[in-house]
Scaffold this active site. Structure first.
Site, short mmCIF file in Angstrom:
data_model
loop_
_atom_site.label_atom_id
_atom_site.label_comp_id
_atom_site.label_asym_id
_atom_site.label_seq_id
_atom_site.Cartn_x
_atom_site.Cartn_y
_atom_site.Cartn_z
N ASN A 57 0.86 -1.19 0.00
CA ASN A 57 0.00 0.00 0.00
C ASN A 57 0.90 1.24 0.00
OD1 ASN A 57 -1.81 2.03 0.51
ND2 ASN A 57 -2.34 1.35 2.59
N GLU A 97 -6.91 4.79 7.81
CA GLU A 97 -6.72 6.21 7.43
C GLU A 97 -7.98 6.75 6.75
OE1 GLU A 97 -3.04 5.59 5.33
OE2 GLU A 97 -2.08 5.08 7.24
N SER A 105 3.39 -1.83 10.43
CA SER A 105 4.84 -1.88 10.68
C SER A 105 5.43 -3.27 10.42
CB SER A 105 5.18 -1.38 12.09
OG SER A 105 4.79 -0.03 12.22
N GLY A 110 2.32 2.50 10.69
CA GLY A 110 3.25 3.61 10.52
C GLY A 110 3.95 4.02 11.80
N GLU A 135 -5.25 -4.94 10.73
CA GLU A 135 -4.27 -3.87 10.89
C GLU A 135 -4.56 -3.11 12.18
OE1 GLU A 135 -2.41 -2.74 6.84
OE2 GLU A 135 -4.13 -1.46 7.19
N HIS A 183 -9.57 0.97 5.12
CA HIS A 183 -8.29 1.28 5.76
C HIS A 183 -8.52 2.29 6.90
CE1 HIS A 183 -4.22 2.65 6.46
NE2 HIS A 183 -3.83 1.53 5.86
N LYS A 220 0.08 4.29 -0.37
CA LYS A 220 -0.57 5.49 0.18
C LYS A 220 -0.31 6.69 -0.76
CE LYS A 220 -0.22 3.33 4.62
NZ LYS A 220 -0.18 3.43 6.08
#
Ligand code: PGA
Length: 254
Positions: free
Chosen positions: A9, A99, A215, A175, A169, A97, A11
């Site tokens: 991904n 985000e 991560s 991140g 996730e 996701h 992003k």
């Protein structure tokens, strides 16, 4: 056997020429070094899907979009539809996701709409779920994930469900450099598989690929992928580094 998948991904990263370099670097390394039974998927920004298609023609990776809109088409300035993504030859789309949930206000009702639309356009949704740090600290992680998959996925028919990939996730791992331990990942993946078995039966549960994301990198992928219910990874930061990404592709137990 369910699929082993490593997905990158990207992003909102990379200019056109950087994206071109990264795609060719990944393709080049995959040609030299890659287990045949691992499906590799890259998720560049939508602007570069056609580029991904061109590079992947001779090379062995699939590609997909990072998002689609929940409507079929129409006056939604700036948005990208499932039909557009399908028409360019993509096979996958990331949905749910954290985000998108956090910064764009997406909830599981909207995500469920997107999943149905993706399936109707022959796209495989990679459905992301996972708890926030506070939810884990309060011991609510199982109930949070259960309600996410219940709301977004369990309105599907059993046949549709066969075309779903799930990515666990944990939000606190995305991140942050703080990865779930292999035990935490295995425990949650087994829990998700049990929820799927309770809803759609053991066969459907055995067939669904459940990826770990957050991560995951070249140093920790092998210990994560060694677990029975971890079928691969959804990789953010490390997917932007071709050596690391392809090392992750090669991190499954032999
Ligand atoms: P990360 O991102 O690997 O950079 O933590 C994973 C993701 O958001 O899919």
């Amino acid at each position: 056997m369910r699929k082993k998948i490593v997905a990158g991904n990207w992003k909102m990263n990379k200019t056109f020429s950087q994206a071109e370099d990264l795609l060719f670097s990944i393709a080049d390394r995959l040609q030299k070094d890659r287990p045949e039974d691992v499906t590799v998927v890259v998720f560049p920004p939508a602007l570069y899907l056609e580029l991904a298609k061109d590079v992947s023609t001779d090379n062995d990776f699939s590609f997909g979009a990072q998002n689609i809109n929940e409507h079929e088409s129409g006056a939604y300035t700036g948005e990208i539809s499932a039909a557009m993504v399908q028409s360019i030859g993509a096979e996958y789309v990331i949905l749910g996701h954290s985000e998108r949930r956090q910064y764009f206000g997406e909830n599981d009702n909207v995500i469920a709409e997107k999943i149905k639309l993706a399936l109707s356009h022959e796209l495989t949704p990679v459905y992301c779920c996972g708890e926030a740090l506070e939810e884990r600290e309060n011991g609510h992680h199982f109930s949070v994930v259960e309600s996410q998959i219940n709301d977004a996925l369990f309105g599907l028919e059993e046949d549709d469900f066969k075309r779903i990939v799930i990515a666990y996730e944990p939000v606190w791992a995305i991140g942050t450099g703080r990865t779930a331990t292999p035990e935490q990942a295995q425990e949650m993946h087994a829990f998700i598989r049990n929820c799927v078995a309770a809803k759609f039966g053991k066969q459907a549960a055995d067939m669904v690929s459940i990826l770990y994301g957050g991560s995951c990198n070249a140093a920790n992928a092998a210990e994560l992928f060694a677990n029975a219910d971890v079928d691969g990874g959804l990789i953010g930061g490390a997917s932007l580094k071709p050596d690391d990404f392809v090392a992750i592709v090669n991190s499954f137990p032999k």
